[in-house]
Design a protein around this motif. Structure first.
Motif, mmCIF file in Angstrom:
data_model
loop_
_atom_site.group_PDB
_atom_site.id
_atom_site.type_symbol
_atom_site.label_atom_id
_atom_site.label_comp_id
_atom_site.label_asym_id
_atom_site.label_seq_id
_atom_site.Cartn_x
_atom_site.Cartn_y
_atom_site.Cartn_z
ATOM 1 N N LEU A 1 34.404 -3.709 19.006
ATOM 2 C CA LEU A 1 33.294 -4.309 19.750
ATOM 3 C C LEU A 1 32.548 -3.294 20.605
ATOM 4 O O LEU A 1 31.675 -3.648 21.385
ATOM 5 N N GLU A 2 32.891 -2.018 20.451
ATOM 6 C CA GLU A 2 32.328 -0.971 21.299
ATOM 7 C C GLU A 2 30.823 -0.818 21.120
ATOM 8 O O GLU A 2 30.109 -0.440 22.053
ATOM 9 N N PHE A 3 30.314 -1.116 19.933
ATOM 10 C CA PHE A 3 28.893 -0.925 19.631
ATOM 11 C C PHE A 3 28.208 -2.264 19.347
ATOM 12 O O PHE A 3 27.347 -2.361 18.482
ATOM 13 N N THR A 4 28.597 -3.300 20.090
ATOM 14 C CA THR A 4 28.002 -4.628 19.934
ATOM 15 C C THR A 4 27.301 -5.019 21.223
ATOM 16 O O THR A 4 27.621 -4.502 22.299
ATOM 17 N N ASN B 1 22.112 -0.897 13.213
ATOM 18 C CA ASN B 1 22.341 -1.807 14.339
ATOM 19 C C ASN B 1 21.951 -1.113 15.633
ATOM 20 O O ASN B 1 22.370 0.021 15.886
ATOM 21 N N VAL B 2 21.140 -1.800 16.427
ATOM 22 C CA VAL B 2 20.690 -1.277 17.710
ATOM 23 C C VAL B 2 20.958 -2.337 18.770
ATOM 24 O O VAL B 2 20.639 -3.521 18.576
ATOM 25 N N ASN B 3 21.560 -1.923 19.901
ATOM 26 C CA ASN B 3 21.897 -2.858 20.971
ATOM 27 C C ASN B 3 21.521 -2.281 22.325
ATOM 28 O O ASN B 3 21.618 -1.071 22.542
ATOM 29 N N TYR B 4 21.109 -3.175 23.225
ATOM 30 C CA TYR B 4 20.794 -2.770 24.595
ATOM 31 C C TYR B 4 21.209 -3.895 25.539
ATOM 32 O O TYR B 4 21.020 -5.084 25.226
ATOM 33 N N SER C 1 23.481 1.213 22.390
ATOM 34 C CA SER C 1 24.155 1.860 21.269
ATOM 35 C C SER C 1 23.299 1.740 20.018
ATOM 36 O O SER C 1 22.416 0.882 19.922
ATOM 37 N N ILE C 2 23.585 2.609 19.059
ATOM 38 C CA ILE C 2 22.912 2.577 17.771
ATOM 39 C C ILE C 2 23.897 3.029 16.700
ATOM 40 O O ILE C 2 24.665 3.975 16.917
ATOM 41 N N SER C 3 23.919 2.332 15.570
ATOM 42 C CA SER C 3 24.809 2.670 14.456
ATOM 43 C C SER C 3 24.011 2.635 13.159
ATOM 44 O O SER C 3 23.213 1.723 12.933
ATOM 45 N N LEU C 4 24.264 3.618 12.318
ATOM 46 C CA LEU C 4 23.647 3.669 10.995
ATOM 47 C C LEU C 4 24.757 3.836 9.978
ATOM 48 O O LEU C 4 25.617 4.708 10.113
ATOM 49 N N SER C 5 24.742 3.000 8.950
ATOM 50 C CA SER C 5 25.814 3.054 7.959
ATOM 51 C C SER C 5 25.257 2.957 6.549
ATOM 52 O O SER C 5 24.190 2.373 6.301
ATOM 53 N N TYR C 6 26.003 3.564 5.631
ATOM 54 C CA TYR C 6 25.723 3.458 4.200
ATOM 55 C C TYR C 6 26.994 2.938 3.541
ATOM 56 O O TYR C 6 28.067 3.553 3.665
ATOM 57 N N VAL C 7 26.897 1.795 2.878
ATOM 58 C CA VAL C 7 28.067 1.145 2.289
ATOM 59 C C VAL C 7 27.795 0.874 0.814
ATOM 60 O O VAL C 7 26.937 0.060 0.461
ATOM 61 N N ALA C 8 28.514 1.580 -0.048
ATOM 62 C CA ALA C 8 28.417 1.376 -1.490
ATOM 63 C C ALA C 8 29.776 0.918 -2.021
ATOM 64 O O ALA C 8 30.740 0.761 -1.273
ATOM 65 N N ASP C 9 29.874 0.733 -3.327
ATOM 66 C CA ASP C 9 31.108 0.219 -3.915
ATOM 67 C C ASP C 9 32.282 1.180 -3.725
ATOM 68 O O ASP C 9 33.417 0.759 -3.502
ATOM 69 N N THR C 10 32.024 2.477 -3.822
ATOM 70 C CA THR C 10 33.124 3.443 -3.763
ATOM 71 C C THR C 10 33.073 4.363 -2.548
ATOM 72 O O THR C 10 33.995 5.164 -2.347
ATOM 73 N N PHE C 11 32.030 4.253 -1.733
ATOM 74 C CA PHE C 11 31.889 5.195 -0.621
ATOM 75 C C PHE C 11 31.156 4.526 0.530
ATOM 76 O O PHE C 11 30.222 3.734 0.326
ATOM 77 N N ASP C 12 31.600 4.801 1.750
ATOM 78 C CA ASP C 12 30.867 4.344 2.929
ATOM 79 C C ASP C 12 30.962 5.404 4.019
ATOM 80 O O ASP C 12 31.944 6.149 4.104
#
Length: 803
Positions: free
Chosen positions: A151-154, A688-691, A717-728
């Motif tokens: 929950l650190e980046f929520t 995801n961006v939170n303030y 906070s801000i998070s950027l992610s790439y989620v594919a079938d075999t790699f994230d």
């Protein structure tokens, strides 16, 4: 005693559940997209019965107790709809219904929550501010072994870390060294430490590999969850063995000499019996440092760069300098022929670790043994839950060097029902609960934290009704009545209006009242913090009058609880918006105003503050038949020597000095704004961006005890992610503005800090995955609570085998 309670628990659950077991049949199924992925948030109606369910996040749903017959079932999500006809149900049997649709809803339309209303609903329809962490995200970050970091980046959640497992999880300000303003539940079971009502995250976090869903309600929630749901509720749900069959072994290691091993397996035992096994072993160093020099003198400087002005030194070194945890549990489910199911679960854990920060100083935890048992019966309209927790622990106060014991157990039983009326336009949830708790702090035949063992019981009843006033406007009314041997009865009301501007845009206005009960330490603490040389004082004061006052040679000096403490209370109004924008983004905006009253102080001098005598239960020591001036001089001398202590009598009549005690005071008005934005650019790329903004104004303050929120005015906070079938891969950044901290002996400023986290996982084969998780990527040493440990980098690598 424990075995009798467990047998009674099983008997009661079975008795309450038995009338439901034989009712009707079941419709069980799943709604999926064309590619087979489950579709959550779909409203499903058995038309002939008017029975309504919301599909869970994996698309699953079930109706139990369905009379034998043929039915049509409707599926609706926004503007999309479909129907299944000729669904046949036989008495005592389960009918499987798999529905595939070609709908293309946005990601947020399919998110559902349970905690806000104690029943399944779409997140945009929930009458509270809720954050959801799904199974996919949990799996990516589970290597940390730290639940609060999920929950650190929520938005709106305060996660302050003071060690590998020393966390304060809070929302909406007024945090503390051992925060207990957020109720934490694991499958309905409260795993907190009863004496402090706080969490033991080292043990709770061992569930991470088995979590299917995490929901965080922000804001007062006592109307449904009772005492201590003051600032929110964290609801952790583990995986069902029937729906998560297979095995997993994960091994990990890295910085701080970390090693961990996790094992999980779930399978079918036959005849609709299912089993799940979990096991974990964890060890690592910590960031804790001794605060005593080679000559045995307490030191104020910690770390290579940061000096804590006024930080108290300590009398002894840490007893343990490494975290070590062993954990295991087993769960067995029986699925009835009509779809109801019965769960029994038991677990054990052993943990020890370095220093934990509390308001009265740091404690070194030498050994903690915990065990628990849970039994649960679930059907469409009824849920009966019982559990028993037991804890034995040894720890040392590093400030005084005093060893302490803390043994406790608690027993809980509750039942809940839910019903729909008027074709689903009226929804009703109600429940009752009963709980007993016992505390014993005996070490070598002597009580170390209370004068004598303590026990208490509590009971509650609650209800919530949702009314669809129009197709677009929902009214929610809820309330709970709590009664306890610890406090006067309490009523917690709640009201909310949820206006659906469109299916995917809602406005919410709510009013909530909540309360926090003083913990057993604040009520009943009786801890030796020193000694007064009674013979010396007798000679100094009474000898000058030519007499003896009969003081004992050595008189204990005590920090005491105060049984007359009142409940802390909060009233809050909130205006919230939830919306799905352009089928790609999910935006939440929540503004709140709250009034907080009757804060419980940290231990204050028993005499000499603006509150007068803190604990009124103690009377002044006096010598019969001597001049009043002598008694006054004796009391004044003791007060001066002990910094406000009162010479009095212990409950057994012996002489004692009450040096410090707890009191109520103060009123504060707070307001805040939480903004959260999640964007799915593509199915793979997510942002995801939170303030959060927080402000408070003191209406009534005690000059002797600084009242601060222990929370920043601004953070984001801000998070950027790439989620594919075999790699994230995911990168996250968190910024926290500087803020004042005042919790007991730790008073100072927490400087502004910025942290970067990085994680990545790669699926080598269908059965092997390797991963890495780095917290505080650039190793920026910082402290997040004043007087806590300097938090540095923690890089962990892992390899996971599944079958």
């Amino acid at each position: 005693m424990a075995s009798k309670r467990i047998l009674g628990l099983l008997a009661l659950v079975a008795l309450l559940a038995a009338p439901v077991w034989a009712q009707g049949g079941q419709i069980e199924g799943k709604i999926t997209r064309a590619n087979g992925d489950g579709l959550g948030g779909v409203t499903i109606v058995v038309n002939e019965l008017g029975a309504v369910e919301i599909s869970q996040n994996d698309g699953s749903f079930s109706f139990t107790g369905v009379p034998a017959g043929t039915y049509s079932v409707s599926f609706t999500l926004g503007n999309d709809a479909d129907t299944a006809t000729d669904v046949e149900v036989a008495a005592g049997e389960s009918t499987e219904l798999i529905k595939s649709v070609d709908w293309d809803p946005s990601f947020a339309e399919t998110i559902t929550v349970y905690s806000a209303s104690r029943r399944r609903e779409r997140i945009v329809d929930a009458p509270a501010a809720v954050t959801v962490i799904n199974e996919e995200k949990i799996a990516r970050e589970a290597t940390s072994g730290q639940v609060p970091k999920l929950l650190e980046f929520t938005p709106g959640v305060e996660v302050a870390q003071s060690g590998v497992f020393d966390f304060n999880l809070n929302a909406r300000g007024f945090n503390s060294s051992i925060n207990r303003r957020v109720v934490v539940l694991i499958d309905g079971r409260d795993p907190s430490v009863p004496f402090l009502a706080s969490q033991e995250w080292a043990i709770t976090s061992q569930y991470m590999k088995d979590l299917s869903n995490v929901e965080m309600i922000r804001g007062p929630s006592s109307a449904l969850y009772g005492a201590n749901a003051y600032n929110g509720v964290l609801n952790l749900v583990t995986k069902s063995p029937r729906l998560s069959q297979g095995g997993e072994i994960e091994l990990g290691g890295g910085e701080l000499s970390t090693f961990n091993g996790n094992f999980r397996w779930a399978g079918d035992l036959g005849n609709d019996w299912y089993i799940k096994l979990n096991g974990a072993y964890f060890q690592s160093d910590d960031w804790s440092q001794d605060r005593i020099d080679a000559n045995g003198n307490g030191v104020l400087e910690v770390g290579s760069e940061i000096e804590y002005a006024g930080l108290p030194g300590e009398a002894v070194r840490r007893i343990e300098d490494q975290n070590e945890i062993t954990f295991g549990n087993v769960r067995v489910d029986k699925v009835m022929s009509n779809g109801d199911f019965f769960t029994i679960e038991s677990g054990l854990a052993d943990a020890n670790g370095p220093a934990l920060q509390t308001a009265i100083g740091r404690f070194s935890v030498e050994d903690t043994d915990r065990s628990w048992f849970r039994a649960n019966y679930t059907s469409t309209h009824f849920n009966v839950l019982g559990y028993y927790n037991e804890r034995e622990a040894l720890q040392t106060n590093l400030g005084s060097g005093a060893p302490t014991a803390l043994d406790s157990n608690n027993f809980h039983i509750s039942a809940q029902t839910n019903w729909d009326f008027s074709d689903g336009r009226v929804r009703f949830v109600a429940g009752v609960s009963y709980e007993e708790e016992e505390i014993d702090t005996t070490l070598n035949g002597v009580q170390t934290l209370v004068f004598s063992p303590v026990d208490a019981d509590s009971q509650a009843v609650f209800a919530q009704v949702d009314f669809d006033l129009t197709d677009n406007l929902k009214l929610v009314i809820a309330g709970r009545y709590d009664d306890s041997s610890l406090h006067d009865s309490q009523v917690s009301p709640k009201g909310a209006l949820v206006w659906s501007i469109t299916d995917n845009h809602t406005l919410r206005f709510s009013y909530n009242e909540a309360f926090q009960v003083p913990n057993y330490s604040e009520f009943f603490l009786y801890a030796n913090v020193g000694f007064l040389p009674g013979s010396l004082v007798d000679g100094l004061v009474c000898g000058s009058f030519g007499i003896s006052c009969g003081l004992d040679p050595i008189i204990p000096v005590i920090a005491s609880g105060t049984e007359s403490l009142e409940l802390e209370e909060v009233e809050s109004i909130e205006l919230g918006y939830s919306g799905i924008i352009g089928n790609k983004a999910f935006l939440t905006v929540d503004y709140y105003q709250s009034d907080l009253r009757n804060f419980i102080t940290d231990p204050l001098p028993q005499l000499g503050t603006s509150l007068g005598q803190i604990n009124p239960a103690y009377v002044n020591f006096s010598v019969p038949g001597v001049p009043g001036a002598l008694n006054a001089a004796l009391l004044a001398t003791v007060q001066a020597l002990t910094g406000g202590g009162q010479l009095t009598f212990a409950p057994d009549g012996s002489q004692v000095v009450i040096a410090r005690a707890y009191a109520n005071f103060g009123e504060v008005e707070t307001q805040g704004l939480d903004i959260g934005l999640g964007v799915f650019f593509t199915p793979e790329w997510r942002l995801n961006v939170n303030y959060s903004w927080f402000d408070f104004e003191i209406q009534e303050e005690l000059p002797d005890d600084p009242l601060v929120a222990n929370a920043p005015e601004n953070k984001g906070s801000i998070s950027l992610s790439y989620v594919a079938d075999t790699f994230d891969v995911q990168g996250s950044f968190r910024w926290v503005e500087e803020f004042d901290w005042a919790a007991g002996v730790f008073i100072g400023e927490v400087e502004s800090f910025e942290l970067f986290d990085l994680s990545a996982n790669f699926k080598v084969t269908d059965n092997i995955t390797i991963g890495a998780l780095i917290s505080n990527l650039f190793d920026e040493e910082t402290y997040q609570t004043f007087g806590g440990d300097l938090i540095g980098r923690r890089a962990i690598g892992s390899v996971k085998f599944t079958w």
